[in-house]
Design a protein around this motif. Structure first.
Motif, short mmCIF file in Angstrom:
data_model
loop_
_atom_site.label_atom_id
_atom_site.label_comp_id
_atom_site.label_asym_id
_atom_site.label_seq_id
_atom_site.Cartn_x
_atom_site.Cartn_y
_atom_site.Cartn_z
N ARG A 166 -15.54 -6.36 -25.71
CA ARG A 166 -14.66 -7.15 -24.85
C ARG A 166 -15.37 -7.90 -23.74
NH1 ARG A 166 -10.63 -2.14 -23.95
NH2 ARG A 166 -12.68 -1.12 -23.98
N GLY A 167 -16.50 -7.37 -23.24
CA GLY A 167 -17.18 -8.01 -22.13
C GLY A 167 -17.82 -9.33 -22.47
N PHE A 168 -17.88 -9.70 -23.75
CA PHE A 168 -18.55 -10.93 -24.15
C PHE A 168 -17.59 -12.03 -24.59
CE2 PHE A 168 -21.57 -7.49 -24.83
CZ PHE A 168 -22.71 -7.99 -24.21
N ALA A 169 -16.32 -11.76 -24.62
CA ALA A 169 -15.34 -12.76 -25.08
C ALA A 169 -15.07 -13.75 -23.96
CB ALA A 169 -14.05 -12.08 -25.51
N ASN A 170 -15.63 -14.94 -24.04
CA ASN A 170 -15.42 -15.98 -23.03
C ASN A 170 -15.54 -17.37 -23.67
OD1 ASN A 170 -18.36 -16.77 -22.91
ND2 ASN A 170 -18.54 -14.66 -22.17
N HIS A 171 -15.14 -18.40 -22.90
CA HIS A 171 -15.17 -19.76 -23.41
C HIS A 171 -16.56 -20.19 -23.85
CE1 HIS A 171 -11.43 -19.70 -21.06
NE2 HIS A 171 -11.03 -20.76 -21.74
N GLU A 172 -17.56 -19.89 -23.01
CA GLU A 172 -18.92 -20.37 -23.28
C GLU A 172 -19.46 -19.81 -24.59
OE1 GLU A 172 -17.91 -19.01 -20.50
OE2 GLU A 172 -18.11 -20.55 -18.94
N LEU A 173 -19.23 -18.51 -24.84
CA LEU A 173 -19.73 -17.92 -26.07
C LEU A 173 -19.02 -18.51 -27.28
CD1 LEU A 173 -21.47 -15.89 -27.59
CD2 LEU A 173 -19.70 -14.16 -27.20
N MET A 174 -17.71 -18.70 -27.19
CA MET A 174 -16.98 -19.27 -28.31
C MET A 174 -17.48 -20.68 -28.65
SD MET A 174 -14.76 -17.21 -29.55
CE MET A 174 -13.59 -15.90 -29.27
N LYS A 175 -17.73 -21.49 -27.63
CA LYS A 175 -18.25 -22.84 -27.87
C LYS A 175 -19.63 -22.78 -28.50
CE LYS A 175 -15.67 -24.92 -24.03
NZ LYS A 175 -15.77 -25.55 -22.68
N TRP A 176 -20.45 -21.85 -28.01
CA TRP A 176 -21.81 -21.73 -28.54
C TRP A 176 -21.77 -21.31 -30.01
CZ3 TRP A 176 -24.98 -18.24 -30.85
CH2 TRP A 176 -26.34 -18.52 -30.84
N LEU A 177 -20.91 -20.36 -30.36
CA LEU A 177 -20.80 -19.90 -31.74
C LEU A 177 -20.34 -21.02 -32.66
CD1 LEU A 177 -19.21 -16.40 -31.08
CD2 LEU A 177 -21.48 -16.82 -32.02
N ARG A 178 -19.42 -21.83 -32.16
CA ARG A 178 -18.93 -22.95 -32.99
C ARG A 178 -20.04 -23.95 -33.25
NH1 ARG A 178 -13.91 -26.06 -30.57
NH2 ARG A 178 -13.02 -23.97 -30.85
N ARG A 179 -20.83 -24.28 -32.22
CA ARG A 179 -21.94 -25.22 -32.40
C ARG A 179 -23.03 -24.64 -33.30
NH1 ARG A 179 -21.39 -25.77 -26.71
NH2 ARG A 179 -23.29 -24.51 -26.47
N SER A 180 -23.22 -23.34 -33.25
CA SER A 180 -24.29 -22.70 -34.00
C SER A 180 -23.91 -22.38 -35.44
CB SER A 180 -24.72 -21.40 -33.30
OG SER A 180 -25.11 -21.65 -31.98
N HIS A 181 -22.62 -22.54 -35.78
CA HIS A 181 -22.11 -22.24 -37.13
C HIS A 181 -22.33 -20.78 -37.50
CE1 HIS A 181 -21.58 -26.55 -37.64
NE2 HIS A 181 -22.85 -26.73 -37.31
N TRP A 182 -22.17 -19.92 -36.51
CA TRP A 182 -22.20 -18.48 -36.76
C TRP A 182 -20.77 -17.96 -36.89
CZ3 TRP A 182 -26.14 -15.35 -33.29
CH2 TRP A 182 -27.44 -15.70 -33.68
N HIS A 183 -20.57 -17.01 -37.78
CA HIS A 183 -19.30 -16.31 -37.84
C HIS A 183 -19.27 -15.27 -36.72
CE1 HIS A 183 -18.51 -18.21 -41.68
NE2 HIS A 183 -19.68 -17.77 -42.13
#
Length: 394
Positions: A166-183
């Motif tokens: 739960r401590g890692f769920a934030n806007h910045e991480l979600m955007k980064w994952l989308r750009r990186s094409h990681w599931h």
């Protein structure tokens, strides 16, 4: 000391074959430290003296040798370790790579950011960073460099999934994952706002299902703006302390819960590092950079012992160190017990093997533990809900 020298020789050959250093003496010192750690089981510089061949006549001289290594700014931790772990993962190109992101706190003063590879019931260190920070919660800017390096290292792996709490769920991480094409499979805090089929956003905690039920939401919007769309699984499992809310970029299913549960294997890694195998808590170092170099010794020992345990399994010698009829302890523990037998019982030191992408024999301490594993998550009712995007009110 013959067996100790034999282990040192194999470690040194492996390090010199893969790792990059500015001075060969760094690898020699590192190989002796890893060998001493595997035999002593203690991440304490003073405890390694009996396992090291040296011209030094005083224990203090030997300990100062290790201390100089920990304080040496010319030693690049990742230049030494990353070639080793990437070579160990050489057979994983066609397999999904599960990465667990987590933090652990040492002495309420240092926070270690840890990115691990989930492997055969345990996690193997990939990248780490130590901060002088007394809390397990860290900002995205602190662990972004770890993720960026992992993305570059794993650029040839087409299927990577990040698991985080739960401590890692934030806007910045979600955007980064989308750009990186990681599931990803990320657990949400109960106060996160989500957009479902209703007009207004609701807190996740208000949607938790009753005990024994699960709800699968497709295409929900996260946070107040609702711009980030993903899929959500809500479940209340029998025996769990809290309900789960897990978001993923893949279709929501009960498989999502199984994937997120793989994250808990990093907890076993922390246990092995701190008290289960290597006693990191007994270290006397109180410097972030020194702790990063000390954990290099632990990471190589974990990787080597796990590889040795897999070699024991493949060679058919597991029952010599594991009292269970079928595998009942981790490959790390199998490797450590085998190495102890090398020095005390004259067993053969086996050649290292690459990490196995598929477990040939899952680990269960008993038939009861096996049934508990497969029968733990059962649901009396599962609902699937599709959410259509809607315009939020200004």
């Amino acid at each position: 000391m013959r067996t100790s020298t034999h282990l040192y020789g194999q470690l040194f050959n492996q390090l010199s074959q893969h790792s990059r250093v500015r001075d060969l003496r760094h690898l020699k010192a590192l190989a002796w430290m890893v060998s001493a750690l595997l035999y002593s089981g203690e991440l304490n510089l003073a405890a390694w003296e009996p396992y090291v061949l040296s011209r030094a006549q005083k224990a203090q001289s030997t300990e100062r040798r290790w201390q100089r290594f920990m304080d040496n700014n010319r030693i690049r931790v990742m230049a030494i370790y990353l070639p080793l772990v990437l070579a160990a993962l050489s057979g994983w190109k066609q397999q999904r790579l599960y990465l667990a992101l987590d933090t652990t706190v040492l002495w309420d003063r240092f926070c270690m950011i840890h990115l691990s590879v989930v492997c055969c019931g345990r996690a193997v260190p990939l990248l780490w960073r130590v901060l002088e920070h007394g809390s397990a919660t860290v900002a995205f800017e602190e662990y972004q460099p770890v993720l960026r390096r992992a993305r570059w290292l794993l650029r040839h792996h087409q299927d990577v999934m990040l698991l985080a709490d739960r401590g890692f769920a934030n806007h910045e991480l979600m955007k980064w994952l989308r750009r990186s094409h990681w599931h990803y499979c990320l657990r949400l805090p109960c106060d996160v706002l989500i957009h479902t089929t209703r007009r207004y956003p609701l807190k996740v905690g208000t949607l938790y299902p009753p005990l024994g039920e699960a709800r699968l939401y497709q295409n929900v919007g996260l946070w107040l703006d609702g711009e980030h769309r993903c899929n959500l699984v809500l479940a209340t499992v029998q025996g769990a302390k809290e309900s789960w809310a897990v978001v993923t970029d893949e279709p929501a299913s009960l498989q999502t819960l199984w994937q997120y549960a793989l994250r808990f294997q990093v907890e076993e890694l922390f246990l092995d590092s701190k008290s289960g195998a290597f006693e990191l808590q007994d270290s006397r170092l109180r410097s972030a950079t020194a702790l990063e170099r000390l954990y290099l010794v632990a990471a190589i020992a974990l990787l080597f012992a796990t590889s040795q345990g897999m070699a024991v399994q493949l060679a058919g010698f597991r029952q010599q160190v594991d009292p269970h009829w079928r595998r009942g302890i981790s490959y790390l523990k199998i490797g450590l017990r085998w190495l102890q037998g090398v020095i005390h019982k004259g067993r053969t030191l086996l050649p290292c093997v690459a990490l196995l992408p598929n477990d040939p024999q899952p680990c269960f301490a008993s038939l009861k533990a096996k049934h508990h594993y497969y029968d733990h998550i059962w649901f009396e009712r599962v609902r699937s809900i599709v959410c259509k995007p809607c315009h939020t009110l200004n």
